[in-house]
Design an enzyme around this catalytic site. Structure first.
Site, mmCIF file in Angstrom:
data_model
loop_
_atom_site.group_PDB
_atom_site.id
_atom_site.type_symbol
_atom_site.label_atom_id
_atom_site.label_comp_id
_atom_site.label_asym_id
_atom_site.label_seq_id
_atom_site.Cartn_x
_atom_site.Cartn_y
_atom_site.Cartn_z
ATOM 1 N N GLU A 103 62.002 10.712 20.664
ATOM 2 C CA GLU A 103 60.563 10.524 20.866
ATOM 3 C C GLU A 103 60.260 10.313 22.342
ATOM 4 O OE1 GLU A 103 58.957 8.436 16.707
ATOM 5 O OE2 GLU A 103 59.060 7.288 18.565
ATOM 6 N N GLY A 135 46.818 29.084 52.610
ATOM 7 C CA GLY A 135 47.202 30.445 52.270
ATOM 8 C C GLY A 135 45.962 31.298 52.046
ATOM 9 N N GLY A 152 43.035 33.504 50.252
ATOM 10 C CA GLY A 152 42.180 33.212 49.119
ATOM 11 C C GLY A 152 42.681 33.880 47.847
ATOM 12 N N GLY A 153 42.597 33.156 46.735
ATOM 13 C CA GLY A 153 42.925 33.737 45.446
ATOM 14 C C GLY A 153 44.384 33.653 45.048
ATOM 15 N N LYS A 166 45.774 28.170 45.281
ATOM 16 C CA LYS A 166 45.822 26.862 45.945
ATOM 17 C C LYS A 166 45.089 25.800 45.123
ATOM 18 C CE LYS A 166 43.842 28.261 49.728
ATOM 19 N NZ LYS A 166 43.622 29.670 49.314
ATOM 20 N N THR A 167 43.889 26.124 44.667
ATOM 21 C CA THR A 167 43.107 25.163 43.879
ATOM 22 C C THR A 167 43.766 24.880 42.542
ATOM 23 O OG1 THR A 167 41.051 25.898 44.941
ATOM 24 C CG2 THR A 167 40.844 24.705 42.861
#
Length: 276
Positions: free
Chosen positions: A95, A225, A227-228, A231-232
């Site tokens: 568990e 880095g 965009g796209g 990173k977020t």
């Protein structure tokens, strides 16, 4: 933990996500079922929290059942009650490892040390040391299983926030647990990371190690880095992993775009203050 919502940008909490249980109790039955754990279960139910307790209806074996794994994953909080004989139960240790897997995905885990010192658990001394030594002899052909249990008991993630009851009034101690559960159920919010978060976990773990929270309470890590590239997404995953370790937390998105006017800056300030 159960699957994240499928609408990107949404967050979820216990009030919006369809959880099966508010609280899952992991405990050694013969130690505390008819004492501390029984009283805690009654108190949680009295406060309106849907709580899972194993009433010995589940079929026992060396490994936990798929049914129980599903229950753990669908609980907002897991409370682990470490008692003197907890580690003698392979069921309890399985568990524990499953609960810690769920913790990596954002589940709240609250360790309770009932009449045992946390150092005995972490260092695997006294009854915990004897239990693991016994398991090593029993599972000498599957020593990896015991090493996994040792890692779970000794891992630092169990000792960030803990409740210890060595002596004292049980009623007051239980009320402290109820307060902690209430705080989590009412205010905890996880961020949506991704519909298919493949590869996110290892990168989030890398950033979490850079934060090194246990040795420093102030830390800044930059993720840069094109965009796209995610990173977020990574930042959200890190937030979900570490938010429980602080009294307050807030995730502010698109700060540059949302701070071009005095009004938008005030809105960011209001969000920050409201969330923490």
């Amino acid at each position: 933990m159960a699957a994240f919502p499928t609408d990107e940008g949404d967050s979820f909490s216990s009030s919006t996500h369809r959880w099966d249980y508010d609280v899952f109790l992991s405990f050694r039955g013969e130690d505390t079922r008819h004492g501390f754990t029984g009283y805690l279960y009654q108190a949680l139910c009295y406060k309106g929290f849907k709580t899972f307790i194993d009433n010995e209806d589940l079929q026992r074996g060396e490994g936990i059942s798929a049914e129980l794994i599903k229950v753990i994953k669908s609980s907002i909080i897991s409370i682990i009650i470490f008692s003197q004989n907890y580690a003698f139960s392979t069921w309890c240790l399985e568990e524990l490892t499953k609960i810690l897997e769920c913790k990596k995905n954002g589940q709240k885990v609250l360790p309770v040390f009932y009449k045992v010192d946390p150092s005995e658990v972490r260092k695997q001394e006294a009854s915990f040391g004897l239990a693991l030594t016994t398991h090593e002899k029993k599972f000498e052909n599957n020593i990896e299983k015991v090493l996994r249990w040792r890692a779970a008991l000794g891992g630092g993630q169990l000792y960030v926030k803990q409740l210890v009851c060595l002596h004292g009034i049980m009623r007051m101690f239980i009320q402290g647990i109820i307060k902690e559960v209430s705080s989590t159920i009412l205010y905890r919010t996880n961020l949506f990371v991704a519909k298919y978060p493949i590869g996110v976990g290892s990168r989030a773990e890398f950033v979490e190690n850079l934060l090194d929270i246990k040795t420093n309470d102030v830390r800044v890590v930059g993720i840069h880095g094109l965009g796209g590239i995610g990173k977020t997404t990574i930042a959200k995953a890190v937030y979900n992993r570490v938010a429980d370790q602080f009294e307050g937390s807030s995730f502010l998105m698109n700060v540059r775009e949302n701070s071009r006017t005095d009004y938008s800056i005030i809105k960011l300030q209001e969000q920050l203050l409201s969330e923490i």
